[in-house]
Design an enzyme around this catalytic site. Structure first.
Site, mmCIF file in Angstrom:
data_model
loop_
_atom_site.group_PDB
_atom_site.id
_atom_site.type_symbol
_atom_site.label_atom_id
_atom_site.label_comp_id
_atom_site.label_asym_id
_atom_site.label_seq_id
_atom_site.Cartn_x
_atom_site.Cartn_y
_atom_site.Cartn_z
ATOM 1 N N ASP A 1 178.808 -54.589 -30.080
ATOM 2 C CA ASP A 1 178.181 -55.484 -31.054
ATOM 3 C C ASP A 1 177.392 -56.609 -30.375
ATOM 4 O O ASP A 1 177.196 -57.675 -30.942
ATOM 5 C CB ASP A 1 179.228 -56.066 -32.008
ATOM 6 C CG ASP A 1 180.334 -56.783 -31.266
ATOM 7 O OD1 ASP A 1 180.304 -56.768 -30.014
ATOM 8 O OD2 ASP A 1 181.222 -57.359 -31.910
ATOM 9 N N HIS B 1 161.200 -48.749 -7.181
ATOM 10 C CA HIS B 1 161.758 -49.487 -8.321
ATOM 11 C C HIS B 1 163.243 -49.792 -8.112
ATOM 12 O O HIS B 1 164.050 -49.689 -9.039
ATOM 13 C CB HIS B 1 161.516 -48.723 -9.637
ATOM 14 C CG HIS B 1 160.069 -48.738 -10.040
ATOM 15 N ND1 HIS B 1 159.530 -47.864 -10.943
ATOM 16 C CD2 HIS B 1 159.050 -49.543 -9.650
ATOM 17 C CE1 HIS B 1 158.229 -48.121 -11.085
ATOM 18 N NE2 HIS B 1 157.922 -49.138 -10.311
ATOM 19 N N ASP C 1 159.853 -58.228 -5.547
ATOM 20 C CA ASP C 1 158.812 -58.011 -6.565
ATOM 21 C C ASP C 1 159.355 -58.662 -7.833
ATOM 22 O O ASP C 1 160.286 -58.139 -8.449
ATOM 23 C CB ASP C 1 158.582 -56.509 -6.735
ATOM 24 C CG ASP C 1 157.455 -56.192 -7.711
ATOM 25 O OD1 ASP C 1 157.057 -57.080 -8.493
ATOM 26 O OD2 ASP C 1 156.977 -55.039 -7.699
ATOM 27 N N ASP D 1 153.270 -60.965 -11.896
ATOM 28 C CA ASP D 1 153.815 -59.801 -11.185
ATOM 29 C C ASP D 1 153.469 -59.938 -9.707
ATOM 30 O O ASP D 1 152.420 -59.493 -9.259
ATOM 31 C CB ASP D 1 153.198 -58.523 -11.798
ATOM 32 C CG ASP D 1 153.702 -57.250 -11.134
ATOM 33 O OD1 ASP D 1 154.640 -57.329 -10.329
ATOM 34 O OD2 ASP D 1 153.135 -56.179 -11.441
ATOM 35 N N HIS E 1 151.839 -45.119 -4.317
ATOM 36 C CA HIS E 1 151.562 -45.612 -5.674
ATOM 37 C C HIS E 1 150.123 -46.109 -5.768
ATOM 38 O O HIS E 1 149.403 -46.171 -4.764
ATOM 39 C CB HIS E 1 152.557 -46.721 -6.060
ATOM 40 C CG HIS E 1 152.582 -47.889 -5.133
ATOM 41 N ND1 HIS E 1 151.580 -48.828 -5.090
ATOM 42 C CD2 HIS E 1 153.491 -48.269 -4.195
ATOM 43 C CE1 HIS E 1 151.877 -49.748 -4.189
ATOM 44 N NE2 HIS E 1 153.024 -49.426 -3.612
ATOM 45 N N HIS F 1 147.077 -52.432 -11.591
ATOM 46 C CA HIS F 1 147.236 -52.178 -13.033
ATOM 47 C C HIS F 1 146.833 -53.439 -13.773
ATOM 48 O O HIS F 1 146.863 -54.547 -13.213
ATOM 49 C CB HIS F 1 148.671 -51.751 -13.376
ATOM 50 C CG HIS F 1 149.739 -52.706 -12.928
ATOM 51 N ND1 HIS F 1 150.082 -53.840 -13.634
ATOM 52 C CD2 HIS F 1 150.551 -52.704 -11.837
ATOM 53 C CE1 HIS F 1 151.051 -54.476 -13.001
ATOM 54 N NE2 HIS F 1 151.348 -53.826 -11.895
ATOM 55 N N HIS G 1 152.680 -53.884 -17.209
ATOM 56 C CA HIS G 1 151.693 -52.797 -17.070
ATOM 57 C C HIS G 1 150.921 -52.830 -18.379
ATOM 58 O O HIS G 1 151.278 -52.155 -19.342
ATOM 59 C CB HIS G 1 152.379 -51.453 -16.833
ATOM 60 C CG HIS G 1 153.131 -51.419 -15.531
ATOM 61 N ND1 HIS G 1 154.179 -50.582 -15.284
ATOM 62 C CD2 HIS G 1 152.975 -52.149 -14.399
ATOM 63 C CE1 HIS G 1 154.637 -50.789 -14.054
ATOM 64 N NE2 HIS G 1 153.920 -51.748 -13.503
ATOM 65 N N GLU H 1 147.999 -54.453 -5.228
ATOM 66 C CA GLU H 1 149.328 -54.345 -4.636
ATOM 67 C C GLU H 1 149.478 -53.139 -3.700
ATOM 68 O O GLU H 1 150.247 -52.220 -3.983
ATOM 69 C CB GLU H 1 150.386 -54.284 -5.742
ATOM 70 C CG GLU H 1 150.122 -53.269 -6.850
ATOM 71 C CD GLU H 1 151.267 -53.266 -7.864
ATOM 72 O OE1 GLU H 1 152.411 -53.089 -7.453
ATOM 73 O OE2 GLU H 1 150.991 -53.445 -9.069
ATOM 74 N N TYR I 1 155.548 -47.716 3.031
ATOM 75 C CA TYR I 1 156.989 -47.480 2.934
ATOM 76 C C TYR I 1 157.314 -46.327 3.880
ATOM 77 O O TYR I 1 157.022 -45.164 3.580
ATOM 78 C CB TYR I 1 157.378 -47.126 1.490
ATOM 79 C CG TYR I 1 156.727 -48.073 0.478
ATOM 80 C CD1 TYR I 1 157.337 -49.271 0.115
ATOM 81 C CD2 TYR I 1 155.473 -47.778 -0.067
ATOM 82 C CE1 TYR I 1 156.716 -50.148 -0.770
ATOM 83 C CE2 TYR I 1 154.852 -48.642 -0.949
ATOM 84 C CZ TYR I 1 155.473 -49.827 -1.294
ATOM 85 O OH TYR I 1 154.840 -50.679 -2.174
ATOM 86 N N ARG J 1 155.278 -54.428 0.585
ATOM 87 C CA ARG J 1 154.252 -54.478 -0.465
ATOM 88 C C ARG J 1 153.807 -55.933 -0.585
ATOM 89 O O ARG J 1 154.621 -56.857 -0.413
ATOM 90 C CB ARG J 1 154.809 -53.976 -1.809
ATOM 91 C CG ARG J 1 153.792 -54.041 -2.948
ATOM 92 C CD ARG J 1 154.156 -53.171 -4.163
ATOM 93 N NE ARG J 1 155.385 -53.541 -4.838
ATOM 94 C CZ ARG J 1 156.544 -52.919 -4.725
ATOM 95 N NH1 ARG J 1 156.664 -51.862 -3.932
ATOM 96 N NH2 ARG J 1 157.606 -53.335 -5.383
ATOM 97 N N GLU K 1 151.561 -58.178 -3.334
ATOM 98 C CA GLU K 1 150.981 -58.041 -4.679
ATOM 99 C C GLU K 1 150.557 -59.401 -5.220
ATOM 100 O O GLU K 1 151.353 -60.336 -5.261
ATOM 101 C CB GLU K 1 152.036 -57.428 -5.624
ATOM 102 C CG GLU K 1 151.571 -57.329 -7.063
ATOM 103 C CD GLU K 1 152.540 -56.569 -7.959
ATOM 104 O OE1 GLU K 1 153.758 -56.548 -7.649
ATOM 105 O OE2 GLU K 1 152.082 -56.000 -8.963
#
Ligand code: GLY
Ligand code: MN
Ligand code: MN
Length: 439
Positions: free
Chosen positions: A36, A242, A259, A270, A349, A353, A360, A383, A387, A404, A406
């Site tokens: 709940d 991710h 990130d 971002d 990647h 974006h 996104h 970005e 890797y 990365r 970005e």
């Protein structure tokens, strides 16, 4: 943002709809987290874009039927209910909603089905984001069926259903001055959070400590929610794009990739920064880091009106691929490597974006199959990353390094403005900040 901007957006939508059309936009609903308890409420971005009404279980109905000379915008929302409000919080209620929000009329949600039937009746077209909210789909399709089934065809169901996203996504892609100000603020708060994390990091702490520092800064600056699941990946966790477990120890000698962006009045930032836990990059980390940074800066040069994201992406790919050849991580000629996309093992990647109410954000990347030219008012990320998986088939000194970088760029009349430029990212700036931790 005051009501004027919302009224302008509503008018712009109504003008782009075919004549004699009605548009239905549902708010988000609460989503159960466990038994709940619910996830924190986040208003639907399309609803938020047209009316800042902040509650769940609401609907916005807009019509450009000729009988409404100025167009019509109706809100349905939860009615006032003192006992529910004691438990679950205040409700605006229809009476105050009509006074405070940019709508012509407001009704209690209890009347929704009946009133919507009457409102839709007689329109030629219905604009609706089918498939976006399944409960809303069920209601709209049952109402359309009820109109078609009306005794002796006494009602007129719209003959066509048109995807309202085609109009709204294009509107949302170009940010207004007010929206740019929100995005500047989202960028500024997230920048401070990244600086805080760089100042706080040390070996022996955990990834979740850095996540907590980031979220602390967001909250202390009034940005209550992250714009997406914060990623804090140390060592080879940075190679998981991710990664959100954020529960491993930080070790001297490793890099940590963060990130993280926040929401400011619904608008996202971002940012990714990658920095050494110890405060000093190793030789190999420096080489790969500088390569990613060079790719990002080369891509920046392409970010201006009438260029495309694809052009920027191609430049970033060329820099990264040549750099990987120079470091003997890839073999052979640049052109062959690019053609065979060998870099994709290490940079898998996209470069960019759109950014806005959604991290996104909406908006097509192609028009009639062609990459769309950039226009002033668009906001996007740049970005690039590298890797090198722990088990990659390369010299072991590179393995387990993930990087990365970005930033969030606004397209201006003549080029771009980097909204997140204040987050340190050159090797010397990062090392200097970390050496002098008080900033
Ligand atoms: N934080 C998600 C992304 O960078 O696209
Ligand atoms: Mn991004
Ligand atoms: Mn990101």
């Amino acid at each position: 943002m005051d009501n004027t901007e919302f009224l302008t957006r509503q008018k712009c939508l109504l003008e782009q709809m075919q004549p004699n059309s009605i548009c239905l936009v549902p708010a988000s609903n609460l989503v159960t987290r466990s038994r709940d308890t619910e996830y924190p409420f986040r208003q639907d971005s399309y609803f938020q874009y047209l009316c800042a009404f902040p509650e769940p279980e609401a609907w916005l109905v807009l019509s450009n039927h000729q009988k409404y000379s100025q167009g019509l915008c109706v809100l349905f929302c939860l009615d006032k209910d003192p006992s529910m409000e004691i438990w679950h919080g205040r409700r605006v209620g229809p009476k105050h909603a009509k006074q405070q929000y940019p709508v012509n009329m407001a009704f209690a949600l209890d009347d929704l089905d009946e009133q919507l039937l009457d409102l839709i009746d007689g329109h030629q077209n219905i604009y609706f984001a089918q498939g976006h909210n399944h409960d809303a789909d069920d209601l709209v399709f049952s109402l359309l069926q009820a109109l078609r089934d009306a005794p002796k065809q006494s009602k007129q169901a719209p003959s066509s259903l048109i995807d309202v996203r085609i109009i709204l996504d294009e509107m949302r892609l170009i940010k207004s001055t007010n929206e740019i100000n929100m995005m500047r603020q989202a960028a500024a708060v997230a920048t401070q959070a990244h600086i805080r994390a760089m100042q706080f990091v040390e070996s022996g702490k955990n990834e979740y400590h850095l996540e907590a520092e980031i979220h602390h800064e967001f909250a202390m600056q009034g940005a209550k929610y992250p714009a997406y699941g914060t990623i804090v990946g140390a060592g080879d966790n940075a190679c998981i794009l991710h990664y959100t477990e954020n529960n491993q120890a930080l070790k001297a000698g490793d890099l940590v990739l963060i990130d993280a962006g926040c929401e400011w009045q619904g608008y996202a930032s971002d940012i990714t920064r990658t920095f050494p836990v110890s405060g000093t990059f190793s030789t190999e980390q420096k080489q790969l880091y500088q390569l990613v940074l060079n790719a990002q800066l080369a891509a920046f040069d392409m970010i201006k009106p009438n260029n495309t994201i694809k052009q920027a992406s191609d430049v970033a790919i060329a820099v990264i691929t040549q750099g990987l050849i120079d470091l003997h991580i890839l073999k052979g000629e640049l052109a062959d490597n690019i053609e065979q996309q060998t870099y994709r093992k290490f940079y898998m990647h996209g470069l960019s974006h759109w950014l806005g109410l959604d991290v996104h954000d909406v908006g097509h990347y192609k028009i009639d199959g062609q990459d769309r030219p950039l226009k002033p008012g668009m906001v996007l990320t740049i970005e690039p990353g590298l890797y090198i998986a722990p088990d990659a088939d390369v010299a072991s000194k590179w393995c387990g390094i993930g990087i990365r970088i970005e930033d969030n760029l606004l397209i201006t009349q003549t080029g771009h403005e980097n909204l997140t430029i204040a987050a340190p990212k050159t090797i010397s700036d990062i090392e200097a900040l970390m050496l002098n931790k008080s900033g």
